[in-house]
Design a protein around this motif. Structure first.
Motif, PDB file in Angstrom:
ATOM      1  N   SER A   1       0.869  -1.174   0.000  1.00  0.00           N
ATOM      2  CA  SER A   1       0.000   0.000   0.000  1.00  0.00           C
ATOM      3  C   SER A   1       0.904   1.221   0.000  1.00  0.00           C
ATOM      4  O   SER A   1       2.076   1.125   0.401  1.00  0.00           O
ATOM      5  N   PRO A   2       0.398   2.373  -0.456  1.00  0.00           N
ATOM      6  CA  PRO A   2       1.288   3.525  -0.608  1.00  0.00           C
ATOM      7  C   PRO A   2       2.018   3.930   0.677  1.00  0.00           C
ATOM      8  O   PRO A   2       3.125   4.448   0.611  1.00  0.00           O
ATOM      9  N   SER A   3       1.400   3.704   1.839  1.00  0.00           N
ATOM     10  CA  SER A   3       2.044   4.149   3.085  1.00  0.00           C
ATOM     11  C   SER A   3       2.847   3.038   3.765  1.00  0.00           C
ATOM     12  O   SER A   3       3.295   3.204   4.895  1.00  0.00           O
ATOM     13  N   LEU A   4       3.041   1.933   3.080  1.00  0.00           N
ATOM     14  CA  LEU A   4       3.713   0.773   3.706  1.00  0.00           C
ATOM     15  C   LEU A   4       5.112   1.148   4.226  1.00  0.00           C
ATOM     16  O   LEU A   4       5.904   1.759   3.532  1.00  0.00           O
ATOM     17  N   GLY A   5       5.354   0.778   5.465  1.00  0.00           N
ATOM     18  CA  GLY A   5       6.679   1.002   6.053  1.00  0.00           C
ATOM     19  C   GLY A   5       6.941   2.420   6.504  1.00  0.00           C
ATOM     20  O   GLY A   5       8.061   2.750   6.920  1.00  0.00           O
ATOM     21  N   GLN A   6       5.924   3.268   6.449  1.00  0.00           N
ATOM     22  CA  GLN A   6       6.138   4.665   6.819  1.00  0.00           C
ATOM     23  C   GLN A   6       6.558   4.782   8.289  1.00  0.00           C
ATOM     24  O   GLN A   6       5.897   4.223   9.160  1.00  0.00           O
ATOM     25  N   GLY A   7       7.636   5.470   8.564  1.00  0.00           N
ATOM     26  CA  GLY A   7       8.101   5.674   9.939  1.00  0.00           C
ATOM     27  C   GLY A   7       9.083   4.619  10.410  1.00  0.00           C
ATOM     28  O   GLY A   7       9.638   4.733  11.508  1.00  0.00           O
ATOM     29  N   ILE A   8       9.335   3.602   9.589  1.00  0.00           N
ATOM     30  CA  ILE A   8      10.202   2.495  10.026  1.00  0.00           C
ATOM     31  C   ILE A   8      11.668   2.962  10.137  1.00  0.00           C
ATOM     32  O   ILE A   8      12.445   2.385  10.912  1.00  0.00           O
TER      33      ILE A   8
ATOM     34  N   TYR B   1      -0.533   4.198  13.866  1.00  0.00           N
ATOM     35  CA  TYR B   1      -0.042   5.537  13.543  1.00  0.00           C
ATOM     36  C   TYR B   1       0.368   5.610  12.073  1.00  0.00           C
ATOM     37  O   TYR B   1       0.930   4.653  11.541  1.00  0.00           O
ATOM     38  N   GLY B   2       0.045   6.734  11.457  1.00  0.00           N
ATOM     39  CA  GLY B   2       0.400   6.945  10.048  1.00  0.00           C
ATOM     40  C   GLY B   2      -0.387   6.061   9.101  1.00  0.00           C
ATOM     41  O   GLY B   2      -0.003   5.917   7.941  1.00  0.00           O
ATOM     42  N   TRP B   3      -1.444   5.439   9.590  1.00  0.00           N
ATOM     43  CA  TRP B   3      -2.261   4.521   8.764  1.00  0.00           C
ATOM     44  C   TRP B   3      -1.387   3.414   8.180  1.00  0.00           C
ATOM     45  O   TRP B   3      -1.631   2.961   7.059  1.00  0.00           O
ATOM     46  N   GLU B   4      -0.360   3.013   8.897  1.00  0.00           N
ATOM     47  CA  GLU B   4       0.619   2.079   8.346  1.00  0.00           C
ATOM     48  C   GLU B   4       0.075   0.651   8.454  1.00  0.00           C
ATOM     49  O   GLU B   4      -0.283   0.180   9.527  1.00  0.00           O
ATOM     50  N   ALA B   5       0.036  -0.041   7.302  1.00  0.00           N
ATOM     51  CA  ALA B   5      -0.630  -1.344   7.235  1.00  0.00           C
ATOM     52  C   ALA B   5       0.058  -2.413   8.089  1.00  0.00           C
ATOM     53  O   ALA B   5      -0.611  -3.238   8.724  1.00  0.00           O
ATOM     54  N   THR B   6       1.379  -2.404   8.112  1.00  0.00           N
ATOM     55  CA  THR B   6       2.095  -3.423   8.894  1.00  0.00           C
ATOM     56  C   THR B   6       1.823  -3.234  10.385  1.00  0.00           C
ATOM     57  O   THR B   6       1.743  -4.217  11.131  1.00  0.00           O
TER      58      THR B   6
ATOM     59  N   ALA C   1      -3.500 -12.653  22.897  1.00  0.00           N
ATOM     60  CA  ALA C   1      -3.935 -12.409  24.280  1.00  0.00           C
ATOM     61  C   ALA C   1      -5.456 -12.486  24.404  1.00  0.00           C
ATOM     62  O   ALA C   1      -5.967 -12.729  25.487  1.00  0.00           O
ATOM     63  N   HIS C   2      -6.158 -12.261  23.294  1.00  0.00           N
ATOM     64  CA  HIS C   2      -7.631 -12.243  23.328  1.00  0.00           C
ATOM     65  C   HIS C   2      -8.181 -13.087  22.179  1.00  0.00           C
ATOM     66  O   HIS C   2      -8.770 -12.558  21.230  1.00  0.00           O
ATOM     67  N   PRO C   3      -7.995 -14.401  22.274  1.00  0.00           N
ATOM     68  CA  PRO C   3      -8.421 -15.246  21.147  1.00  0.00           C
ATOM     69  C   PRO C   3      -9.939 -15.299  20.961  1.00  0.00           C
ATOM     70  O   PRO C   3     -10.420 -15.797  19.942  1.00  0.00           O
ATOM     71  N   ASP C   4     -10.677 -14.800  21.958  1.00  0.00           N
ATOM     72  CA  ASP C   4     -12.145 -14.817  21.844  1.00  0.00           C
ATOM     73  C   ASP C   4     -12.688 -13.618  21.063  1.00  0.00           C
ATOM     74  O   ASP C   4     -13.897 -13.417  21.010  1.00  0.00           O
ATOM     75  N   THR C   5     -11.819 -12.845  20.451  1.00  0.00           N
ATOM     76  CA  THR C   5     -12.267 -11.679  19.668  1.00  0.00           C
ATOM     77  C   THR C   5     -13.169 -12.147  18.517  1.00  0.00           C
ATOM     78  O   THR C   5     -12.849 -13.085  17.800  1.00  0.00           O
ATOM     79  N   ASP C   6     -14.306 -11.463  18.369  1.00  0.00           N
ATOM     80  CA  ASP C   6     -15.261 -11.866  17.324  1.00  0.00           C
ATOM     81  C   ASP C   6     -15.008 -11.149  16.004  1.00  0.00           C
ATOM     82  O   ASP C   6     -15.237 -11.723  14.938  1.00  0.00           O
ATOM     83  N   LEU C   7     -14.583  -9.904  16.112  1.00  0.00           N
ATOM     84  CA  LEU C   7     -14.549  -9.095  14.886  1.00  0.00           C
ATOM     85  C   LEU C   7     -13.423  -8.064  14.961  1.00  0.00           C
ATOM     86  O   LEU C   7     -13.141  -7.534  16.032  1.00  0.00           O
ATOM     87  N   ILE C   8     -12.808  -7.804  13.831  1.00  0.00           N
ATOM     88  CA  ILE C   8     -11.787  -6.748  13.761  1.00  0.00           C
ATOM     89  C   ILE C   8     -12.303  -5.659  12.823  1.00  0.00           C
ATOM     90  O   ILE C   8     -12.814  -5.955  11.737  1.00  0.00           O
ATOM     91  N   PHE C   9     -12.162  -4.434  13.284  1.00  0.00           N
ATOM     92  CA  PHE C   9     -12.658  -3.294  12.510  1.00  0.00           C
ATOM     93  C   PHE C   9     -11.523  -2.304  12.248  1.00  0.00           C
ATOM     94  O   PHE C   9     -11.384  -1.307  12.940  1.00  0.00           O
ATOM     95  N   PRO C  10     -10.691  -2.564  11.217  1.00  0.00           N
ATOM     96  CA  PRO C  10      -9.689  -1.556  10.845  1.00  0.00           C
ATOM     97  C   PRO C  10     -10.423  -0.416  10.127  1.00  0.00           C
ATOM     98  O   PRO C  10     -11.333  -0.670   9.348  1.00  0.00           O
ATOM     99  N   HIS C  11      -9.998   0.816  10.370  1.00  0.00           N
ATOM    100  CA  HIS C  11     -10.746   1.950   9.820  1.00  0.00           C
ATOM    101  C   HIS C  11     -10.482   2.211   8.345  1.00  0.00           C
ATOM    102  O   HIS C  11     -11.025   3.160   7.802  1.00  0.00           O
ATOM    103  N   SER C  12      -9.647   1.419   7.732  1.00  0.00           N
ATOM    104  CA  SER C  12      -9.448   1.600   6.293  1.00  0.00           C
ATOM    105  C   SER C  12      -9.117   0.267   5.638  1.00  0.00           C
ATOM    106  O   SER C  12      -8.466  -0.589   6.243  1.00  0.00           O
ATOM    107  N   ASP C  13      -9.543   0.128   4.382  1.00  0.00           N
ATOM    108  CA  ASP C  13      -9.388  -1.157   3.689  1.00  0.00           C
ATOM    109  C   ASP C  13      -7.930  -1.590   3.518  1.00  0.00           C
ATOM    110  O   ASP C  13      -7.642  -2.778   3.573  1.00  0.00           O
ATOM    111  N   HIS C  14      -7.028  -0.613   3.295  1.00  0.00           N
ATOM    112  CA  HIS C  14      -5.638  -1.033   3.060  1.00  0.00           C
ATOM    113  C   HIS C  14      -5.051  -1.682   4.309  1.00  0.00           C
ATOM    114  O   HIS C  14      -4.214  -2.575   4.208  1.00  0.00           O
TER     115      HIS C  14
END
Lengths: 327, 340
Positions: free
Chosen positions: A245-252, B196-201, B213-226
């Motif tokens: 994704s475009p922001s991948l690795g940002q800040g690393i 932070y920084g919307w960083e996918a990793t 730590a919380h294997p009973d989690t039902d759902l994950i809601f990341p605020h962006s598709d990437h």
């Protein structure tokens, strides 16, 4: 134990202080944080330190030679984009569907060329490495954005993704790759003549030159190694996230720099060991992991992260200051 | 003779079309100030704003504020003012930091139109927003539906992964999600983390650690598709099957739509970027000419919208849509419109 033996023991402890800080942190977290003391958490800590860990080697080698490479983050990002572009099936992929080994070779060559590009300006044109690699920091990520038109690419070749999802026994393949790279580069720095030249050049460039060391050649190879390692980290990151994704690795970059400093590599060059850098990367990963599993207000996370890094560095600085008095 | 007449008429028609076209494309310059080029949605938004503004007959010039650099955006705004454009469209990096620049533009008689990110501390000429809080509310209801499907009642635990807290997009979604859950679905536990920084990793690592730590989690809601793409990759690495842990997201990016088609993402709440851009183009002439715009309901690209009066000026509010496996291929979604 004789006085000499005591001194040697104390010297060894102080030389490896990052490991003791790491051990202390893991012990405290294991006893105080619910759900922390389990192998999968320790496994995660190692796994999540792979990308910072590899970039930290690249940065450490540059700093040991008294140079700096700010472009490592952008080379990592560009490498992830190129990997996803060549091996992805998404809308913004190339459509070539190249396999893992081919994309790996391509990005490693790309990393070497970038290193050569950086070193040309630093070594031949005598421009400060901070300036040259700052320009690289801006340029290389932008090239990645141009390649995919600012879009993400998902679903890359299965053989690449498999690298991130394969375990050898209980240990992820990624972690083994990280450990192998650390062992190779540690041996390279400590056991080969060229490795020792890097320390000499970082400690006193003029004296090294006068002693017959081809300092320009040493620095060129240092930057090529930095580019190749950053590109490798990017390839692994694409495997981890199944694309880019475009922001991948940002800040690393800042995490990698922090790992180098925590690991005891002197910013003045010529002093430091990669084993300490590895411990530094794992310390940072441990802090992130503990924050990820405890219930705290998320807005405090970076404050806690920053404070813990300061504590680790301060502790390291204090011990290094008292070291000459003790020995 | 007849042939000459036809040729003459065609020539007149050609010249007229060219002149009219020239006039249509020469209504003047409009600047679009984009906050970054690393967010897939913002990249698409730039193209859509440019396209909508140019279809309205103006020349659009886009300036990108690097990586959410509010100082750079302020400089760009000040430079744009010197070119005396017909209007300036701003997707603000920081709604407070840019207030001084907005006031300079207004003092120079240049209308300021806000796109996507509200500037509430000064009066602007027009605002076109999706209503990020509304996206959070819609996501909360969608999450409640999925939990009810799973348990027969709305209960469970959610790992909520925000993007960068400096971005009002994620903080408003969070507000909408939290308020709805607390008021309407009190049996749902939410644990919030920040990438932070919307960083996918970073999002992937959060999910990786938290699920241990919380294997009973039902759902994950990341605020962006990437971020959801990277999170889904973690679930696969852990050997989990599709929907064993549910995923809901927002934005409606092409990568998110692909994840829905692949069966990993249950739903994403679309931010109607193309409608937001189109909404600006619909009213651009009126805004520039200072004409009165009526309050009330409208339709933008067949999507229900409403113009309301806010303390900071007129606001065109456009509803987002929930995208799931049933409607994922609908071409109306911006994620299906972007490409070469």
């Amino acid at each position: 134990m004789t006085i000499i033996q005591k001194k040697e023991t104390l010297k060894w402890i102080l030389d490896n202080i990052a490991w003791f800080i790491l051990l202390a942190m893991l012990t405290i977290f294991s006893f105080t944080v619910k759900g922390f003391a389990q192998w999968p958490i320790y496994r995660n800590i190692l796994y999540h330190s792979v990308f910072v860990g590899i970039l930290a080697i690249a940065e450490a080698i540059c700093i040991l030679s008294k140079e700096m490479d700010l472009s490592v983050e952008s080379v990592l990002a560009l490498s992830a984009v190129v990997t996803a572009y060549l091996a992805g099936i998404g809308l913004d992929a190339s459509g070539l569907h190249l396999n893992g080994p081919t994309t790996l070779i391509i990005v490693l060559i790309m990393g070497a060329i970038i290193g050569l590009f950086n070193s040309y300006f630093i070594v031949r044109m005598k421009i400060n490495s901070f300036i040259v690699t700052l320009a690289g920091y801006l340029i290389f990520r932008a090239i990645g954005l141009i390649i995919t038109k600012g879009h993400g690419v998902v679903n890359i070749s299965k053989d690449i993704v498999a690298v991130a999802r394969t375990n050898i026994g209980p240990i992820p393949l990624m972690v083994i790759i990280l450990l192998v790279i650390y062992v190779i580069f540690s041996l390279f720095l400590s056991k080969t003549q060229f490795g020792r030249f890097i320390y000499f050049v970082g400690d006193n460039r003029e004296a090294s030159y006068n002693a017959g060391i081809k300092t320009d050649r040493v620095l060129t190879i240092v930057f090529i190694m930095s580019g190749v390692l950053s590109a490798l980290a990017g390839w692994l990151l694409a495997a981890r996230t199944n694309g880019s994704s475009p922001s991948l690795g940002q800040g690393i970059l800042f995490e990698a720099m922090a790992a180098v400093v925590i690991g005891g590599v002197s910013l003045q060059g010529g002093v430091g060991k990669l084993s300490g850098v590895f411990a530094g990367a794992v310390i940072l990963s441990s802090i992130s992991t503990v924050i990820n599993i405890v219930n705290i207000n998320p807005y405090y996370m970076n404050i806690i992260r920053g404070a813990m890094i300061i504590i680790a560095v301060l502790l390291d600085a204090i011990i290094r200051k008292i070291r000459p008095k003790l020995i | 003779m007849k042939r000459k007449l036809i040729i003459s008429l065609l020539s007149i028609l050609f010249v007229a079309t060219t002149v009219m076209g020239g006039i249509a494309a020469d209504k003047g310059l409009v600047y679009y100030l984009s906050p970054n080029q690393f967010d897939e949605m913002q990249t698409a938004a730039s193209k859509m704003v440019e396209s909508a503004v140019e279809r309205a007959g103006y020349t659009c010039r886009t300036l990108v504020a690097g990586n959410e650099d509010s100082n750079l955006q302020m400089n760009q705004l000040e430079n744009a003012i010197t070119q005396n454009p017909k209007a300036i469209i701003v997707a603000a990096v920081d709604g407070n930091a840019i207030v001084g620049g907005v006031e300079q533009a207004k003092a120079a008689g240049i209308p300021v139109i806000v796109f996507d990110r509200v500037i509430s501390e000064t009066k602007v000429d027009f605002t076109s927003v999706a209503g990020c809080k509304r996206i959070g509310i819609m996501a909360a209801h969608e999450i409640a539906n999925l939990l009810k499907e799973k348990y027969g009642e709305v209960r469970g635990t959610i790992l909520d992964i925000m993007g960068d807290p400096g971005d009002s997009y994620t903080t408003l979604i969070e507000e909408g999600l939290r308020e709805t859950m607390e008021n309407e679905y009190p049996n749902v536990q939410i644990e919030t983390k920040i990438a932070y920084g919307w960083e996918a990793t970073t999002a992937a690592n959060i999910a990786d650690d938290y699920l241990l730590a919380h294997p009973d989690t039902d759902l994950i809601f990341p605020h962006s598709d990437h971020m959801t793409v990277a999170t889904a990759s973690v679930l696969q690495t852990k050997g989990l099957q599709k929907n064993e842990i549910l995923l809901v997201s927002t934005a409606g990016m092409p990568s998110g739509l692909q994840l829905i088609r692949d069966g990993w993402l249950k739903a994403t709440v679309e931010q109607p970027v193309s409608a937001q851009a189109e909404g600006i183009a619909m009213f651009l002439d009126d805004i520039i000419e200072g004409k009165k715009i009526e309050l009330g309901p409208y339709e933008v690209m067949e999507i229900p919208a409403e113009i309301i009066e806010q303390p900071y000026g007129l606001e065109l509010r456009i509803s987002g849509s929930v995208i799931n496996a049933e409607n994922v291929d609908n071409p109306i979604f911006w994620g299906n419109q972007v490409g070469d």
